[in-house]
Scaffold this active site. Structure first.
Site, short mmCIF file in Angstrom:
data_model
loop_
_atom_site.label_atom_id
_atom_site.label_comp_id
_atom_site.label_asym_id
_atom_site.label_seq_id
_atom_site.Cartn_x
_atom_site.Cartn_y
_atom_site.Cartn_z
N ARG A 1 41.97 35.17 36.14
CA ARG A 1 41.79 36.40 37.06
C ARG A 1 41.54 35.90 38.48
NH1 ARG A 1 36.58 38.94 34.79
NH2 ARG A 1 37.05 40.75 36.05
N ARG B 114 45.23 46.61 44.24
CA ARG B 114 45.04 45.41 44.08
C ARG B 114 46.24 44.49 44.04
NH1 ARG B 114 40.52 45.52 39.63
NH2 ARG B 114 40.16 43.39 38.84
N ARG C 129 27.47 36.80 33.32
CA ARG C 129 27.28 38.12 33.28
C ARG C 129 27.16 38.81 32.10
NH1 ARG C 129 31.14 41.91 36.98
NH2 ARG C 129 32.96 41.34 35.39
N ARG D 52 31.81 40.59 28.52
CA ARG D 52 33.07 41.11 28.70
C ARG D 52 34.11 40.00 28.13
NH1 ARG D 52 33.92 44.01 34.34
NH2 ARG D 52 35.83 42.85 34.11
N LYS E 268 31.51 44.13 43.39
CA LYS E 268 31.99 45.52 43.64
C LYS E 268 31.22 46.40 42.91
CE LYS E 268 36.53 44.86 42.79
NZ LYS E 268 36.46 43.15 42.32
P1 AMP Z 1 37.62 45.13 37.02
O1 AMP Z 1 36.72 45.71 36.24
O2 AMP Z 1 37.97 45.81 38.37
O3 AMP Z 1 37.47 43.61 37.28
O4 AMP Z 1 39.18 45.29 35.84
C1 AMP Z 1 39.07 44.82 34.84
C2 AMP Z 1 40.63 44.64 34.31
O5 AMP Z 1 41.21 45.89 34.62
C3 AMP Z 1 41.59 43.74 35.21
O6 AMP Z 1 41.41 42.21 35.18
C4 AMP Z 1 42.99 44.20 35.18
O7 AMP Z 1 43.47 43.55 33.84
C5 AMP Z 1 42.80 45.53 34.98
N1 AMP Z 1 43.00 46.36 36.28
C6 AMP Z 1 41.76 47.06 37.00
N2 AMP Z 1 42.10 47.59 38.03
C7 AMP Z 1 43.58 47.18 38.17
C8 AMP Z 1 44.65 47.45 39.20
N3 AMP Z 1 44.08 48.29 40.44
N4 AMP Z 1 45.87 47.08 38.91
C9 AMP Z 1 46.14 46.35 37.80
N5 AMP Z 1 45.21 46.08 36.86
C10 AMP Z 1 43.67 46.48 37.11
#
Ligand code: AMP
Length: 219
Positions: free
Chosen positions: A169, A86, A125, A158, A13
């Site tokens: 996740r 999400r 990554r 990360r 994404k």
């Molecule tokens: P990402 O970089 O999109 O994979 O997000 C990393 C982490 O941020 C996720 O595993 C969640 O802990 C938190 N996070 C990001 N976006 C959301 C969302 N829309 N709702 C809840 N937690 C989020």
């Protein structure tokens, strides 16, 4: 255009969002990037979300919805949402916000991926601590191990890209985010693209979809 980019962790994404916002002049709103920036600043919001992120669980809906609504209020043109919504309650809250602002989603783009492909992609990554450029030790290694080709910064993994956290996740995705696919298939113009190709291949497919959306809007 108003676009939602859906996909499991590691579906690409972030990478695709970069190309799309550049080509179509959109504002990129990534909740994950936003939260990471707040954690780096040590802000109250960062402190509130950091434990959820470390564990690979979701930040509570009410926190995310409030942050996103405030950001959307500040954007005047088109936008692309990456990592939001999400959960079904987040999608319903977004729906209510958009309806009350008389805004329609032009396309939901769903990057579909198999879980094993995701785990190997994410555990390899690495990203630059300085300029945030993204590498992969298996598919896109840097010229010098551990260093960014562009700025020479240190490459980091990360915290939530460790294998056990990735599996967690993915469970969260399957339980809470996957139902959004059904929701958006009936609610919005929905497009599914195989996310396992190279970034260039996937990008071309997404461009073709959004070019058509733009043409229809002009007609
Ligand atoms: P990402 O970089 O999109 O994979 O997000 C990393 C982490 O941020 C996720 O595993 C969640 O802990 C938190 N996070 C990001 N976006 C959301 C969302 N829309 N709702 C809840 N937690 C989020």
């Amino acid at each position: 255009m108003k676009i939602i980019l859906l996909g499991c962790p590691g579906a690409g994404k972030g990478t695709q969002a970069e190309g799309l916002v550049k080509k179509y002049g959109l504002t990129h709103l990534s909740t994950g990037d936003l939260f990471r920036a707040e954690i780096a600043k040590g802000s109250p919001l960062g402190q509130k979300v950091q434990d959820y992120m470390k564990r690979g669980t979701l930040v509570p809906d009410e926190v995310v919805v409030e942050v996103v609504a405030a950001k959307l209020d500040d954007i005047s043109g088109g936008w692309l949402l990456d990592g939001f919504p999400r959960t079904l309650p987040q999608a319903q809250a977004l729906d209510g916000y958009l309806k009350s602002n008389q805004v329609k989603i032009d396309a939901v783009l769903y990057l579909a991926m198999e879980e094993d492909t995701v785990v190997s992609r994410l555990s390899g990554r690495r990203s630059c601590a300085k300029c945030k450029a993204v590498y992969n030790v298996a598919t896109k290694p840097p010229k010098t191990e551990g260093k960014c080709d562009g700025c020479g910064g240190d490459l980091m993994q990360r915290e939530d890209d460790k294998e056990a956290t990735i599996r967690k996740r993915m469970m969260v995705f399957n339980d809470l985010t996957q139902p959004l696919v059904t929701f958006y298939k009936t609610e919005c113009p929905f497009h599914e693209v195989d996310g396992s190709g190279s970034p260039g291949e996937v990008g071309e497919k997404l461009f073709a979809i959004l070019d058509k959306v733009q043409e229809t809007q002009k007609a």
